[in-house]
Write a protein that holds these residues in place. Structure first.
Motif, PDB file in Angstrom:
ATOM      1  N   TYR A 202       9.980   2.998  17.316  1.00 16.42           N
ATOM      2  CA  TYR A 202       8.932   3.998  17.554  1.00 16.42           C
ATOM      3  C   TYR A 202       9.389   5.399  17.152  1.00 16.42           C
ATOM      4  O   TYR A 202       8.628   6.167  16.560  1.00 16.42           O
ATOM      5  N   THR A 203      10.606   5.725  17.472  1.00 20.03           N
ATOM      6  CA  THR A 203      11.094   7.081  17.170  1.00 20.03           C
ATOM      7  C   THR A 203      11.495   7.242  15.701  1.00 20.03           C
ATOM      8  O   THR A 203      11.824   8.348  15.268  1.00 20.03           O
ATOM      9  N   HIS A 204      11.451   6.144  14.945  1.00 22.60           N
ATOM     10  CA  HIS A 204      11.740   6.208  13.507  1.00 22.60           C
ATOM     11  C   HIS A 204      10.539   5.739  12.688  1.00 22.60           C
ATOM     12  O   HIS A 204      10.685   5.256  11.560  1.00 22.60           O
ATOM     13  N   ARG A 205       9.353   5.921  13.251  1.00 19.46           N
ATOM     14  CA  ARG A 205       8.151   5.492  12.536  1.00 19.46           C
ATOM     15  C   ARG A 205       7.958   6.247  11.233  1.00 19.46           C
ATOM     16  O   ARG A 205       7.325   5.731  10.301  1.00 19.46           O
ATOM     17  N   HIS A 206       8.473   7.447  11.154  1.00 16.84           N
ATOM     18  CA  HIS A 206       8.320   8.215   9.920  1.00 16.84           C
ATOM     19  C   HIS A 206       9.001   7.508   8.747  1.00 16.84           C
ATOM     20  O   HIS A 206       8.522   7.575   7.610  1.00 16.84           O
ATOM     21  N   ASP A 207      10.106   6.828   9.026  1.00 16.35           N
ATOM     22  CA  ASP A 207      10.788   6.092   7.958  1.00 16.35           C
ATOM     23  C   ASP A 207       9.929   4.930   7.466  1.00 16.35           C
ATOM     24  O   ASP A 207       9.829   4.692   6.252  1.00 16.35           O
ATOM     25  N   SER A 208       9.317   4.211   8.410  1.00 20.39           N
ATOM     26  CA  SER A 208       8.441   3.096   8.037  1.00 20.39           C
ATOM     27  C   SER A 208       7.263   3.597   7.206  1.00 20.39           C
ATOM     28  O   SER A 208       6.916   3.017   6.178  1.00 20.39           O
ATOM     29  N   TYR A 209       6.660   4.685   7.674  1.00 17.85           N
ATOM     30  CA  TYR A 209       5.506   5.243   6.984  1.00 17.85           C
ATOM     31  C   TYR A 209       5.870   5.663   5.561  1.00 17.85           C
ATOM     32  O   TYR A 209       5.141   5.359   4.602  1.00 17.85           O
ATOM     33  N   ASN A 210       7.001   6.315   5.412  1.00 13.96           N
ATOM     34  CA  ASN A 210       7.424   6.764   4.087  1.00 13.96           C
ATOM     35  C   ASN A 210       7.692   5.589   3.154  1.00 13.96           C
ATOM     36  O   ASN A 210       7.340   5.632   1.965  1.00 13.96           O
ATOM     37  N   ARG A 211       8.309   4.531   3.679  1.00 19.66           N
ATOM     38  CA  ARG A 211       8.566   3.343   2.849  1.00 19.66           C
ATOM     39  C   ARG A 211       7.254   2.695   2.416  1.00 19.66           C
ATOM     40  O   ARG A 211       7.098   2.267   1.261  1.00 19.66           O
ATOM     41  N   GLU A 212       6.317   2.619   3.341  1.00 21.13           N
ATOM     42  CA  GLU A 212       5.027   1.995   3.022  1.00 21.13           C
ATOM     43  C   GLU A 212       4.262   2.814   1.988  1.00 21.13           C
ATOM     44  O   GLU A 212       3.651   2.261   1.067  1.00 21.13           O
ATOM     45  N   MET A 213       4.300   4.136   2.126  1.00 22.75           N
ATOM     46  CA  MET A 213       3.612   4.986   1.162  1.00 22.75           C
ATOM     47  C   MET A 213       4.274   4.899  -0.216  1.00 22.75           C
ATOM     48  O   MET A 213       3.590   4.920  -1.250  1.00 22.75           O
ATOM     49  N   GLU A 214       5.592   4.776  -0.251  1.00 21.49           N
ATOM     50  CA  GLU A 214       6.292   4.616  -1.532  1.00 21.49           C
ATOM     51  C   GLU A 214       5.848   3.329  -2.222  1.00 21.49           C
ATOM     52  O   GLU A 214       5.623   3.305  -3.438  1.00 21.49           O
ATOM     53  N   LEU A 215       5.710   2.254  -1.447  1.00 23.96           N
ATOM     54  CA  LEU A 215       5.255   0.981  -2.004  1.00 23.96           C
ATOM     55  C   LEU A 215       3.823   1.100  -2.514  1.00 23.96           C
ATOM     56  O   LEU A 215       3.496   0.620  -3.608  1.00 23.96           O
ATOM     57  N   ILE A 216       2.977   1.748  -1.725  1.00 21.25           N
ATOM     58  CA  ILE A 216       1.583   1.927  -2.137  1.00 21.25           C
ATOM     59  C   ILE A 216       1.505   2.717  -3.442  1.00 21.25           C
ATOM     60  O   ILE A 216       0.748   2.364  -4.363  1.00 21.25           O
ATOM     61  N   GLU A 217       2.286   3.778  -3.539  1.00 23.12           N
ATOM     62  CA  GLU A 217       2.278   4.601  -4.754  1.00 23.12           C
ATOM     63  C   GLU A 217       2.724   3.790  -5.971  1.00 23.12           C
ATOM     64  O   GLU A 217       2.168   3.937  -7.070  1.00 23.12           O
ATOM     65  N   LYS A 218       3.711   2.922  -5.793  1.00 27.48           N
ATOM     66  CA  LYS A 218       4.151   2.056  -6.890  1.00 27.48           C
ATOM     67  C   LYS A 218       3.042   1.087  -7.281  1.00 27.48           C
ATOM     68  O   LYS A 218       2.805   0.840  -8.479  1.00 27.48           O
ATOM     69  N   GLU A 219       2.340   0.544  -6.282  1.00 30.48           N
ATOM     70  CA  GLU A 219       1.250  -0.389  -6.556  1.00 30.48           C
ATOM     71  C   GLU A 219       0.078   0.316  -7.240  1.00 30.48           C
ATOM     72  O   GLU A 219      -0.582  -0.251  -8.107  1.00 30.48           O
ATOM     73  N   VAL A 220      -0.178   1.559  -6.847  1.00 27.22           N
ATOM     74  CA  VAL A 220      -1.230   2.348  -7.498  1.00 27.22           C
ATOM     75  C   VAL A 220      -0.875   2.574  -8.964  1.00 27.22           C
ATOM     76  O   VAL A 220      -1.702   2.388  -9.871  1.00 27.22           O
ATOM     77  N   ASP A 221       0.370   2.967  -9.211  1.00 32.65           N
ATOM     78  CA  ASP A 221       0.823   3.220 -10.587  1.00 32.65           C
ATOM     79  C   ASP A 221       0.736   1.964 -11.450  1.00 32.65           C
ATOM     80  O   ASP A 221       0.472   2.052 -12.663  1.00 32.65           O
ATOM     81  N   ALA A 222       0.926   0.802 -10.811  1.00 37.93           N
ATOM     82  CA  ALA A 222       0.879  -0.466 -11.547  1.00 37.93           C
ATOM     83  C   ALA A 222      -0.549  -0.999 -11.681  1.00 37.93           C
ATOM     84  O   ALA A 222      -0.757  -2.049 -12.303  1.00 37.93           O
ATOM     85  N   GLY A 223      -1.513  -0.297 -11.094  1.00 35.52           N
ATOM     86  CA  GLY A 223      -2.904  -0.725 -11.186  1.00 35.52           C
ATOM     87  C   GLY A 223      -3.277  -1.836 -10.227  1.00 35.52           C
ATOM     88  O   GLY A 223      -4.355  -2.427 -10.340  1.00 35.52           O
ATOM     89  N   ARG A 224      -2.394  -2.099  -9.261  1.00 35.11           N
ATOM     90  CA  ARG A 224      -2.658  -3.185  -8.309  1.00 35.11           C
ATOM     91  C   ARG A 224      -3.218  -2.692  -6.982  1.00 35.11           C
ATOM     92  O   ARG A 224      -3.521  -3.492  -6.090  1.00 35.11           O
ATOM     93  N   CYS A 225      -3.331  -1.391  -6.829  1.00 33.88           N
ATOM     94  CA  CYS A 225      -3.788  -0.826  -5.555  1.00 33.88           C
ATOM     95  C   CYS A 225      -4.691   0.373  -5.808  1.00 33.88           C
ATOM     96  O   CYS A 225      -4.455   1.160  -6.732  1.00 33.88           O
ATOM     97  N   LEU A 226      -5.718   0.503  -4.988  1.00 34.81           N
ATOM     98  CA  LEU A 226      -6.567   1.686  -4.995  1.00 34.81           C
ATOM     99  C   LEU A 226      -6.482   2.302  -3.611  1.00 34.81           C
ATOM    100  O   LEU A 226      -6.785   1.640  -2.618  1.00 34.81           O
ATOM    101  N   LEU A 227      -6.024   3.548  -3.555  1.00 34.31           N
ATOM    102  CA  LEU A 227      -5.800   4.231  -2.284  1.00 34.31           C
ATOM    103  C   LEU A 227      -6.957   5.176  -1.984  1.00 34.31           C
ATOM    104  O   LEU A 227      -7.303   6.028  -2.803  1.00 34.31           O
ATOM    105  N   VAL A 228      -7.537   5.017  -0.791  1.00 31.80           N
ATOM    106  CA  VAL A 228      -8.612   5.897  -0.328  1.00 31.80           C
ATOM    107  C   VAL A 228      -8.082   6.685   0.864  1.00 31.80           C
ATOM    108  O   VAL A 228      -7.568   6.103   1.826  1.00 31.80           O
ATOM    109  N   ARG A 229      -8.185   8.011   0.795  1.00 31.30           N
ATOM    110  CA  ARG A 229      -7.717   8.872   1.866  1.00 31.30           C
ATOM    111  C   ARG A 229      -8.633  10.086   1.945  1.00 31.30           C
ATOM    112  O   ARG A 229      -9.344  10.389   0.987  1.00 31.30           O
ATOM    113  N   PRO A 230      -8.632  10.812   3.081  1.00 28.91           N
ATOM    114  CA  PRO A 230      -9.531  11.962   3.227  1.00 28.91           C
ATOM    115  C   PRO A 230      -9.349  12.997   2.120  1.00 28.91           C
ATOM    116  O   PRO A 230      -8.233  13.402   1.814  1.00 28.91           O
ATOM    117  N   SER A 231     -10.465  13.391   1.537  1.00 24.85           N
ATOM    118  CA  SER A 231     -10.426  14.368   0.447  1.00 24.85           C
ATOM    119  C   SER A 231     -10.322  15.792   0.975  1.00 24.85           C
ATOM    120  O   SER A 231     -10.101  16.734   0.200  1.00 24.85           O
TER     121      SER A 231
END
Length: 284
Positions: A216-245
């Motif tokens: 729980y106290t290291h959730r920021h590390d988990s979040y950062n790892r997950e976002m890094e994976l998402i960004e890689k998937e977006v770059d590869a065309g395998r993911c579309l990320l929707v977030r508040p504009s």
């Protein structure tokens, strides 16, 4: 054949954004081969699978801002900052009659994560685990300190977001080669490490669960790892990320009804503004 996944972050009251985005999917009759949600994302996923825009709006805009849900009243009645008993037992189960049985009966391809206190890790359950008493969904949203551990069927549960905040890897592991990911933080958001006070508060309240406290106290590390994976998937065309504009002043445990409504509407608007992109991405 391509398999599409829907991945939902939690975010507490910020889940109103996700609800608005899901309402857009309901309006456009868009379905997925698999869906996975964490915390508030689990409830939103169920409302989406039930194809209920009423549930999506009412739960995230009307009910979460109720004074009986957060603040002084639950502190006095439930001795916790968030009124999980009121929200799930009194309101959703008894008054609203929130019924997830159609999801279970159809065995829809979905999962939601809960933190198992016995194993001290987040584990996932499918549609067959949903119960009429809403115990599993209640557990999926019960954060440490803010809520109590939920005992059910021999398990001891808390919010799966303790260690997994955006379950993108779970969807990939389920065989989804395309993923629509909806998160509740705008671009540029950086999750900070837990402060010293929170670390000590967690250690004091959960002395038997040292790994959970660490997670729980290291959730920021988990979040950062997950976002890094998402960004890689977006770059590869395998993911579309929707977030508040844009940024609307709603936090995990605080948000007035008007701002929650604006956040919900933003979720719907952001999807509509990217309609062509979304349709092209999901095309099989």
């Amino acid at each position: 054949m391509s398999k599409t996944g829907l991945v939902l972050e939690g975010g507490g009251m910020r889940g109103a954004y996700t609800a608005g985005a899901l309402a857009w999917l309901v309006d456009h009759n868009i379905e997925f081969d698999y869906g996975v949600g964490i915390s508030a994302g689990a409830v939103n996923l169920c409302s989406y699978l039930l194809k209920s825009k009423e549930y999506l709006y009412d739960i995230t805009v009307k009910y979460t801002s109720d004074k009986k849900n957060v603040g002084i009243i639950p502190l006095l009645k439930e001795h916790r900052y968030v009124g999980y008993d009121y929200m799930f037992d009194t309101l959703l189960r008894d008054e609203v009659k929130y019924d997830t049985s159609p999801i279970k009966e159809k065995n829809l391809p979905m999962e939601f994560g809960l933190y198992d206190m016995n194993q001290e890790k987040t584990i996932f359950f499918d549609a067959q685990a949903l119960d009429l008493e809403l115990r599993m969904l209640k557990a999926s949203c019960s954060l440490p300190i803010a809520g109590r551990i939920v005992d059910y069927n021999g398990y001891r549960f808390l919010d799966g977001g303790i260690s997994i905040m955006i379950p993108i890897q779970r969807s990939i592991d389920a065989g989804c080669d395309k993923n629509l990911v909806i998160i509740t933080k705008p671009e540029g958001y950086k999750r900070k490490a837990a402060g010293t006070f929170m670390q000590k508060l967690m250690a004091f309240n959960y002395p038997k669960y040292k790994k959970m406290v660490y997670d729980y106290t290291h959730r920021h590390d988990s979040y950062n790892r997950e976002m890094e994976l998402i960004e890689k998937e977006v770059d590869a065309g395998r993911c579309l990320l929707v977030r508040p504009s844009e940024t609307i002043p709603v936090k995990r445990f605080s948000g007035d009804p008007e701002n929650l409504k604006l956040l919900y509407e933003l979720g719907y608007h952001d999807m509509e503004s990217r309609k062509d992109e979304i349709m092209k991405f999901l095309q099989k």
